[in-house]
Design a protein around this motif. Sequence first.
Motif, PDB file in Angstrom:
ATOM      1  N   THR A  61     -10.110   2.499   5.177  1.00  0.00           N
ATOM      2  CA  THR A  61      -9.781   3.994   5.618  1.00  0.00           C
ATOM      3  C   THR A  61      -8.477   3.860   6.653  1.00  0.00           C
ATOM      4  O   THR A  61      -7.416   4.587   6.715  1.00  0.00           O
ATOM      5  CB  THR A  61     -10.919   4.762   6.272  1.00  0.00           C
ATOM      6  OG1 THR A  61     -12.048   4.824   4.855  1.00  0.00           O
ATOM      7  CG2 THR A  61     -10.902   5.769   6.238  1.00  0.00           C
ATOM      8  N   LEU A 104       1.166   4.383  -3.137  1.00  0.00           N
ATOM      9  CA  LEU A 104       0.447   5.220  -2.700  1.00  0.00           C
ATOM     10  C   LEU A 104       1.677   6.306  -3.162  1.00  0.00           C
ATOM     11  O   LEU A 104       1.692   7.478  -3.839  1.00  0.00           O
ATOM     12  CB  LEU A 104       0.920   5.488  -1.463  1.00  0.00           C
ATOM     13  CG  LEU A 104      -0.485   6.178  -0.717  1.00  0.00           C
ATOM     14  CD1 LEU A 104      -2.005   6.514  -1.813  1.00  0.00           C
ATOM     15  CD2 LEU A 104      -0.469   6.317   0.857  1.00  0.00           C
ATOM     16  N   ARG A 144      -5.073   2.961   5.055  1.00  0.00           N
ATOM     17  CA  ARG A 144      -5.058   4.385   3.744  1.00  0.00           C
ATOM     18  C   ARG A 144      -4.022   5.064   4.432  1.00  0.00           C
ATOM     19  O   ARG A 144      -3.616   6.389   4.291  1.00  0.00           O
ATOM     20  CB  ARG A 144      -5.279   3.962   2.681  1.00  0.00           C
ATOM     21  CG  ARG A 144      -7.053   5.015   2.883  1.00  0.00           C
ATOM     22  CD  ARG A 144      -6.705   6.712   2.846  1.00  0.00           C
ATOM     23  NE  ARG A 144      -7.889   7.322   2.940  1.00  0.00           N
ATOM     24  CZ  ARG A 144      -8.441   8.161   4.128  1.00  0.00           C
ATOM     25  NH1 ARG A 144      -7.577   8.799   4.799  1.00  0.00           N
ATOM     26  NH2 ARG A 144     -10.164   8.876   3.031  1.00  0.00           N
ATOM     27  N   THR A 145      -4.961   5.490   5.746  1.00  0.00           N
ATOM     28  CA  THR A 145      -4.382   6.619   6.900  1.00  0.00           C
ATOM     29  C   THR A 145      -3.262   6.711   7.202  1.00  0.00           C
ATOM     30  O   THR A 145      -2.351   7.251   7.232  1.00  0.00           O
ATOM     31  CB  THR A 145      -5.583   7.413   7.226  1.00  0.00           C
ATOM     32  OG1 THR A 145      -6.594   7.557   6.670  1.00  0.00           O
ATOM     33  CG2 THR A 145      -5.272   8.332   8.255  1.00  0.00           C
ATOM     34  N   LEU A 189       1.241  -0.977   0.050  1.00  0.00           N
ATOM     35  CA  LEU A 189      -0.236   0.091   0.245  1.00  0.00           C
ATOM     36  C   LEU A 189       0.768   1.095  -0.186  1.00  0.00           C
ATOM     37  O   LEU A 189       0.175   2.570  -0.835  1.00  0.00           O
ATOM     38  CB  LEU A 189      -1.320  -0.199   0.885  1.00  0.00           C
ATOM     39  CG  LEU A 189      -2.016   0.989   1.146  1.00  0.00           C
ATOM     40  CD1 LEU A 189      -2.718   1.298  -0.105  1.00  0.00           C
ATOM     41  CD2 LEU A 189      -2.749   0.884   2.797  1.00  0.00           C
ATOM     42  N   GLU A 244      -5.670   8.542  -1.825  1.00  0.00           N
ATOM     43  CA  GLU A 244      -5.564   7.133  -1.151  1.00  0.00           C
ATOM     44  C   GLU A 244      -6.866   6.178  -0.867  1.00  0.00           C
ATOM     45  O   GLU A 244      -6.490   4.824  -1.424  1.00  0.00           O
ATOM     46  CB  GLU A 244      -5.225   8.400   0.320  1.00  0.00           C
ATOM     47  CG  GLU A 244      -4.566   9.279   0.541  1.00  0.00           C
ATOM     48  CD  GLU A 244      -4.841  10.080   2.252  1.00  0.00           C
ATOM     49  OE1 GLU A 244      -3.509  11.061   1.820  1.00  0.00           O
ATOM     50  OE2 GLU A 244      -5.219   9.513   2.275  1.00  0.00           O
ATOM     51  N   ASP A 245      -7.692   6.731  -1.184  1.00  0.00           N
ATOM     52  CA  ASP A 245      -9.032   5.660  -1.368  1.00  0.00           C
ATOM     53  C   ASP A 245      -9.177   5.168  -2.026  1.00  0.00           C
ATOM     54  O   ASP A 245      -9.227   3.746  -2.926  1.00  0.00           O
ATOM     55  CB  ASP A 245     -10.775   6.543  -0.906  1.00  0.00           C
ATOM     56  CG  ASP A 245     -10.785   7.182   0.137  1.00  0.00           C
ATOM     57  OD1 ASP A 245     -10.302   6.475   1.428  1.00  0.00           O
ATOM     58  OD2 ASP A 245     -11.163   8.323  -0.047  1.00  0.00           O
ATOM     59  N   ALA A 297      -0.442   6.762   4.420  1.00  0.00           N
ATOM     60  CA  ALA A 297      -0.145   8.367   4.398  1.00  0.00           C
ATOM     61  C   ALA A 297       0.310   9.036   4.972  1.00  0.00           C
ATOM     62  O   ALA A 297       1.235   9.171   4.891  1.00  0.00           O
ATOM     63  CB  ALA A 297      -2.183   9.037   3.684  1.00  0.00           C
ATOM     64  N   VAL A 355      -5.846   2.321  -2.556  1.00  0.00           N
ATOM     65  CA  VAL A 355      -6.515   0.945  -1.769  1.00  0.00           C
ATOM     66  C   VAL A 355      -7.188  -0.002  -1.639  1.00  0.00           C
ATOM     67  O   VAL A 355      -7.616  -1.112  -1.873  1.00  0.00           O
ATOM     68  CB  VAL A 355      -6.425   1.796  -0.214  1.00  0.00           C
ATOM     69  CG1 VAL A 355      -8.060   2.547  -0.089  1.00  0.00           C
ATOM     70  CG2 VAL A 355      -6.388   0.426   1.276  1.00  0.00           C
TER      71      VAL A 355
END
Lengths: 354, 354
Positions: free
Chosen positions: B120, B34, B123-124, B30, B311-312, B127, B315
Amino acid sequence: MGKITTLLLSASDVNLLMQNYGIDRLMDDLIFRLIKEFENFNTTDTVIPIRSGFNYSTEHVGLIEWMPVYKKGEEVVIKVVGYHPNNPDKFNLPTILSTISCYDTKTGHLKGLADGVLLTALRTGAASAVASKYLAHPQSSTLGLIGCGAQSITQLHAISRLFPIKKVLIYDIDIEAVKSFDNRISLLGLDIEILPTEIVDILSESDIVCTETSVNVGEGPLFTEYKNKPHLHINAIGSDFPGKIELPLALLKESFVCPDFIEQAKKEGECQQLTDDEIDSDLYTVIQNYHKFNHLKDELTVFDSTGWALEDQVVMDLFLDLANEFKIGKEVSLENISSDVKNPYHFLYHSVIV
Amino acid sequence: MGKITTLLLSASDVNLLMQNYGIDRLMDDLIFRLIKEFENFNTTDTVIPIRSGFNYSTEHVGLIEWMPVYKKGEEVVIKVVGYHPNNPDKFNLPTILSTISCYDTKTGHLKGLADGVLLTALRTGAASAVASKYLAHPQSSTLGLIGCGAQSITQLHAISRLFPIKKVLIYDIDIEAVKSFDNRISLLGLDIEILPTEIVDILSESDIVCTETSVNVGEGPLFTEYKNKPHLHINAIGSDFPGKIELPLALLKESFVCPDFIEQAKKEGECQQLTDDEIDSDLYTVIQNYHKFNHLKDELTVFDSTGWALEDQVVMDLFLDLANEFKIGKEVSLENISSDVKNPYHFLYHSVIV
């Protein structure tokens, strides 16, 4: 943590529901609920932004947009709809693909997800029937259909539930669509005469006309010369995109123009052609003050139907209610409800311990 | 008509995928994807409007919003996310409930639908790890976590994949969250020392700090006095709503402030507190010009993470790819694909004829 599920209504589920409940009864319920919703609508309890989306003129021309509606203290419904005019030719798929989601505003939980293709066709037909009830001559018996695709079936079905339709005058640039029309509507069981007719004659002979074409951006209107019955009511369905129009400006200027949703119709509907003072009242205002507008039934009127999110909410609620009644659909646990709210990796523990 | 299906990834499907693939490998993939996406991002090929939604302060306070992203010629991804801070107490449900949908822009078809809660959180975390890679000191070994809820787990997990974290200083106003932290992260298998610490000491001792609190609108910042290490990098996660802030203005003014998405951060993030000229560069600009920003690793920096739709998309794509690889998930026919494109009631004929 509590377990919550989403009711999934697939294509075959919504079809089965319609068969079990009966298509006439379902259309009647939908029209009834829509009228109630329009009667009670106010912008304090229900918030409906103009839809927005992505449209593109790349190799595959199209549009994907979202239509949200918020009913205070109850739910949020969001329809996502794709409009890709090359789908039938290139991919053997319908032009419109869509799903509708319904969220509980207490928790944000996705309560239900359903096919939006059939539901859109149904609610668009029902909306025209409702507009016609308030704007068309009550004894309307001749219906004109300009455009004989999928939407024409639900237009005819819905309007035939409220009016004593005896004659249907049909036109399509695609002669195959005209030829197959009889066969496609045979299961509606209507006692009607169907006559392929030129547009100019449809306008002069019909009490109600529905326009539901795929006219391209910049290529409208569908006709320029016309002579209409004094009491003609037109449901203009096809105009739902900037630059896409079906009706000539002269006709609109002569008519009482009633959009479903003024702000949206000014961007995407027939109202694009009009100045603000040439647009009359939106449909819910007409319904909430019907005594003031009763004289319109003897005049020339246009329902500018761009498709309103409120209609999606009504049809979604109806199908969710029917699904619960008939125990149709599938409950799935989509959202990750951790056994430990503070641990997104909770499932790893379970797999070790259990 | 062709038959098309939607790949449904339920909560248990995404959990199973993580177990099968391995959480470290998944987080590494991921983070890698990203970075690639940030490196290649440009506003011509990818269109990301600011998220919008309905927020309400009725009996059940909350917010439902949609976060769309359009990748030209490929797909549209829309995350719908609900934020209802009373969920845990009132309904035994997580604060954030979410699903992510992915549409094919060739046809408008809904290709996939997945849980957005775990995705979520992942990916948070990823990030923050990416931002830290470009802004934090490479030898960062002490991580501070202000707020020890669900998001803190994925923050620690992601950052520990890129940095030699040895010590984690934790703080939460909820003492139970502090107490249960060790147990919750035990399955990450990290060789770290965990120390409950006051905020002021977290700031002076950490190389990287993540703030992920549920501070109420109007009640921030979380602290006013601080003395930070010269090279401190802060990932500010919690500020994602108008009026909701975690960091003091003085600290922001001293820092290089790097939002994920400037326009959104000005409405909902720490950047609400800043004028335009006090906001430095967004993350993708830093990544695309990393040589120019390398000196920041020795300075005070803030990643203002409001949550970016890109980002969503990353993922979601990862999970759809893994689902196809591992044959996990369920294919459902959601959209009504009529056997006759011009007849929405096609199924009635089938039921009679077949």
